[in-house]
Design a protein around this motif. Structure first.
Motif, PDB file in Angstrom:
ATOM      1  N   LEU A 222      -1.454  29.675 -28.780  1.00 23.91           N
ATOM      2  CA  LEU A 222      -2.050  28.879 -27.702  1.00 23.91           C
ATOM      3  C   LEU A 222      -3.369  28.249 -28.136  1.00 23.91           C
ATOM      4  O   LEU A 222      -3.689  27.118 -27.745  1.00 23.91           O
ATOM      5  CB  LEU A 222      -2.254  29.750 -26.468  1.00 23.91           C
ATOM      6  N   VAL A 223      -4.144  28.955 -28.959  1.00 23.03           N
ATOM      7  CA  VAL A 223      -5.378  28.371 -29.486  1.00 23.03           C
ATOM      8  C   VAL A 223      -5.050  27.165 -30.369  1.00 23.03           C
ATOM      9  O   VAL A 223      -5.732  26.128 -30.310  1.00 23.03           O
ATOM     10  CB  VAL A 223      -6.185  29.430 -30.267  1.00 23.03           C
ATOM     11  N   SER A 224      -3.996  27.285 -31.181  1.00 30.69           N
ATOM     12  CA  SER A 224      -3.586  26.150 -32.011  1.00 30.69           C
ATOM     13  C   SER A 224      -3.134  24.973 -31.152  1.00 30.69           C
ATOM     14  O   SER A 224      -3.464  23.812 -31.444  1.00 30.69           O
ATOM     15  CB  SER A 224      -2.454  26.579 -32.947  1.00 30.69           C
ATOM     16  N   LEU A 225      -2.379  25.255 -30.090  1.00 27.03           N
ATOM     17  CA  LEU A 225      -1.949  24.184 -29.193  1.00 27.03           C
ATOM     18  C   LEU A 225      -3.146  23.550 -28.493  1.00 27.03           C
ATOM     19  O   LEU A 225      -3.202  22.321 -28.306  1.00 27.03           O
ATOM     20  CB  LEU A 225      -0.957  24.739 -28.168  1.00 27.03           C
ATOM     21  N   PHE A 226      -4.089  24.378 -28.092  1.00 32.07           N
ATOM     22  CA  PHE A 226      -5.333  23.898 -27.474  1.00 32.07           C
ATOM     23  C   PHE A 226      -6.042  22.934 -28.434  1.00 32.07           C
ATOM     24  O   PHE A 226      -6.498  21.841 -28.044  1.00 32.07           O
ATOM     25  CB  PHE A 226      -6.216  25.112 -27.183  1.00 32.07           C
ATOM     26  N   THR A 227      -6.148  23.340 -29.694  1.00 35.27           N
ATOM     27  CA  THR A 227      -6.812  22.512 -30.702  1.00 35.27           C
ATOM     28  C   THR A 227      -6.074  21.198 -30.916  1.00 35.27           C
ATOM     29  O   THR A 227      -6.692  20.125 -31.005  1.00 35.27           O
ATOM     30  CB  THR A 227      -6.892  23.294 -32.023  1.00 35.27           C
ATOM     31  N   SER A 228      -4.764  21.264 -30.979  1.00 37.05           N
ATOM     32  CA  SER A 228      -3.966  20.050 -31.149  1.00 37.05           C
ATOM     33  C   SER A 228      -4.184  19.080 -29.994  1.00 37.05           C
ATOM     34  O   SER A 228      -4.302  17.862 -30.208  1.00 37.05           O
ATOM     35  CB  SER A 228      -2.486  20.432 -31.253  1.00 37.05           C
ATOM     36  N   ALA A 229      -4.246  19.604 -28.774  1.00 35.26           N
ATOM     37  CA  ALA A 229      -4.448  18.751 -27.604  1.00 35.26           C
ATOM     38  C   ALA A 229      -5.805  18.057 -27.657  1.00 35.26           C
ATOM     39  O   ALA A 229      -5.927  16.876 -27.313  1.00 35.26           O
ATOM     40  CB  ALA A 229      -4.320  19.585 -26.332  1.00 35.26           C
ATOM     41  N   MET A 230      -6.842  18.770 -28.098  1.00 35.95           N
ATOM     42  CA  MET A 230      -8.164  18.145 -28.188  1.00 35.95           C
ATOM     43  C   MET A 230      -8.193  17.085 -29.279  1.00 35.95           C
ATOM     44  O   MET A 230      -8.807  16.023 -29.111  1.00 35.95           O
ATOM     45  CB  MET A 230      -9.228  19.215 -28.446  1.00 35.95           C
TER      46      MET A 230
END
Length: 664
Positions: free
Chosen positions: A118-126
């Protein structure tokens, strides 16, 4: 490999890492850490390459339309200028540090794999928000961050605080996202495109009919995402999540997205003087109110959360003066030292072994137990307090300098009222920021609370990350204000003499006064030990001591178990302390104005559904049932009864026929 290809890979790699982590995390837990760290690290390297190739020169634009979507096309577009290139490097740096740090902080967590994904997905979204040149695609990243924050804040879902915080964060940000979406659709309709370059062209040509309305609708979403007044109340509660998540949200994702969005479309907001004044007032109230609240918080993470709200207020204040260079400069500087502050707080919490000991009034003896956190947090707090030569000084002074330029008439990008509002609020906040930074340092490292249990030395990766982030916190500002103008449209970021003297002066006053208050309360506590306070009548103590005694009795009952009363925040704030500690009761106000009416309406709907609508439904089912019962009673199975009924009916029909014939 072209720069466009590199830029596409930057958000794609963490997305693929997140997908692989969610699929393989449980079946192959050994892959969880490499899948968390390596794609994010690769994205950081690629973002740095994109920034080096972009070099602060002409913006890179690339666009493709996958399928027609109607009168207003939605396009996969990149728009990478100096602002986007540097913000992407910040996102990659902080996200990589958080992922590495989390391998130690959450090494025993059974849900680490899903957390890291989820942290990786969060980073991708930003990354998608930063690089996107189309507002509808930007909105996708904007909303993905919202759902990721819901899951990450609620990571410890076993606790009611985490469940409530995740729900609150989701609902409050969605409250701002509704008008934000309406504003985006209205903007695209008037400009004829979702492309940022075409929208800015339409603004420059004056072809927008309702810039004020659109700007105000967009500001609602910005207030929710970047935790600005009045939609900031979700951020302090979000501290119920893991500390590395707090660092990521506060430093490089989510709350930075709103500021970055306004910086992208600043000419749109400048087209409406009313919107600029509203932005300035929102920033001023946010700055001062959050700084007062931070000075009253006992939980170290909540104090840092209110600090983030205030520093975001500085950024929106810079935007309200029409200087996006100063806003993004402070965003970059703040991202480094705020990530360091949260991760250092995580080391303190990890050393204590439990989140419940994050109360600063209960800390004692931490300087020797966590030396890495002590030294690096000292650097970060000096940067936060804007003490030269640390990075926060240069970026904060660029904000105050931008306000001064508006006040003195050297800038025509904003009305004078906006400049005065930001300048006065910024100086007051500088005083309060230094005060709560000094208070945090004194209570955390020279506190007199109970001795926390020693859970041993922290993992090496956690301490190493602190020193990595300490470098930009120490040196970024002095280098950046000379180098960044080439990346920020040539805007001068050199601190001005007037605001530098005023800002540094009030910061020093805030720190010195806080230290004096701490010495006073410490001496008072030494003269009246907690164990003996209960035996002394309150009238024999000084006013401050009497208030402290009453507060401790109200909070703890048994004074022997109370924390040491050396907190200078209570003395400095006086009667305001209780209200500031509760966030000036905004949650209670919102509960009265919104939550309770909605609950009352829901109760009314439930009553109508159960007692009115269901009554008709039950009646509709009861009537055939009664008719069926009556018919069933007639079906006795006795042939003689059936024949008798048949004969009786025949007689009745015959009599009726005779009567009818006689009448005719």
């Amino acid at each position: 490999m072209t720069t466009t290809t590199l830029a596409v890979l930057v958000p794609l790699l963490p997305f693929l890492g997140a997908a692989a982590g969610l699929l393989l995390g449980r079946s192959a837990p050994g892959f969880a850490r490499p899948l968390a760290v390596l794609p994010t690290l690769a994205s950081l390297v690629l973002a740095a390459l994109v920034a080096a190739r972009q070099g602060g020169g002409r913006a890179l634009d690339a666009v493709t339309e996958l399928t027609p979507t109607g009168s207003v096309p939605v396009e996969l577009a990149l728009h990478i200028d100096g602002f986007a290139a540097l913000v992407a490097v910040l996102v990659g740096t902080v996200a990589t540090c958080v992922q590495i740090y989390s391998t130690g902080y959450l090494r025993d967590d059974p849900r680490y794999a899903s957390y890291a994904a989820l942290v990786s997905l969060f980073t991708s979204a930003m990354f998608l928000v930063v690089y996107s040149g189309d507002l509808m695609v930007l909105l996708v990243g904007w909303e993905v961050m919202g759902i990721c924050s819901y899951f990450l804040v609620g990571h410890y879902w076993e606790t009611p605080e985490a469940r409530a915080a995740s729900l609150k964060a989701f609902l409050v940000t969605k409250l701002g996202d509704v008008p934000f979406l309406i504003g985006l659709l209205a903007l695209a309709t008037e400009a004829g495109s979702f492309r940022i370059t075409k929208i800015l062209g339409a603004v420059a040509s004056g072809s927008l009919d309702h810039p004020t309305l659109i700007a105000l609708l967009l500001l609602a979403g910005v207030a929710g995402k970047s935790a600005q007044f009045p939609l900031h109340t979700w951020l302090p509660d979000a501290m119920a999540g893991p500390t590395p998540v707090s660092a990521l949200i506060h430093a490089a994702t989510m709350v930075a997205a709103g500021v970055y969005f306004v910086a992208r479309l600043l000419p749109l907001f400048e087209a409406s003087r009313a919107a600029m004044v509203v932005l300035a007032v929102m920033a001023a109230v946010t700055m001062v109110g959050s700084a007062l609240a931070a000075l009253a918080q006992d939980d170290i993470k909540r104090g840092l959360a209110y600090s983030t709200i205030g520093q975001l207020g500085y950024m929106t204040g810079a935007l309200a003066t029409g200087d996006r260079g100063a806003a993004v400069f402070h965003l970059l500087s703040h991202g480094a030292f705020k990530a360091l502050l949260f991760l250092a707080a995580g080391v303190i919490i990890h050393a204590a072994g439990t989140n419940s000991l994050a109360a600063m009034s209960r800390m004692r003896g931490l300087r020797d137990r966590v030396p890495d956190a002590y030294w690096t947090m000292t650097v970060a707090l000096l940067a936060l307090a804007a003490i030269p030569p640390f990075s926060g000084f240069f970026s904060k002074e660029s904000v105050l300098g931008a306000a001064e330029h508006v006040v003195t008439g050297h800038s025509e990008h904003a009305p004078g009222a906006a400049g005065w509002t930001v300048l006065v609020a910024g100086l007051i906040t500088a005083l309060l920021t230094a005060a709560y930074a000094a208070r945090l340092w004194l209570l955390a490292f020279r506190g007199r609370g109970a001795e926390a249990p020693d859970h041993g030395r922290q993992p090496l990766v956690m301490n190493a990350v602190l020193w990595v982030l300490a470098l930009p916190s120490l040196a970024l500002g002095g280098l950046a204000f000379r180098l960044l103008p080439d990346w920020f449209d040539g805007q001068d970021l050199t601190p001005t003499l007037t605001t530098s003297v005023l800002g540094t002066g009030v910061a020093l006053v805030g720190g010195i006064v806080t230290y004096a208050a701490w010495r006073h309360t410490t001496a008072l506590a030494d003269r009246t030990p907690l164990g003996a306070v209960a035996a002394h009548p309150e009238g024999d103590a000084g006013l401050v001591e009497a208030e402290a005694i009453a507060a401790h009795r109200a909070a703890y009952g048994d004074l022997a178990s109370a924390p040491d009363p050396s907190d200078p925040g209570r003395l400095l704030l006086g009667p305001v302390h209780r209200h500031a500690a509760a966030g000036f009761h905004l949650d209670a106000v919102y509960a009265t104005l919104f939550v309770r009416p909605v609950q009352a309406g829901a109760s009314l709907v439930r009553f109508l559904d159960r007692e009115v609508v269901d009554t008709y439904v039950r009646a509709a089912g009861a009537l055939p049932r009664l008719l069926g019962a009556a018919v069933r009673r007639a079906q006795t199975g006795n042939v003689q009864t059936y024949v008798s009924a048949l004969l009786a009916g025949t007689v009745v029909l015959a009599v009726a026929a005779v009567l009818v014939a006689a009448g005719a």
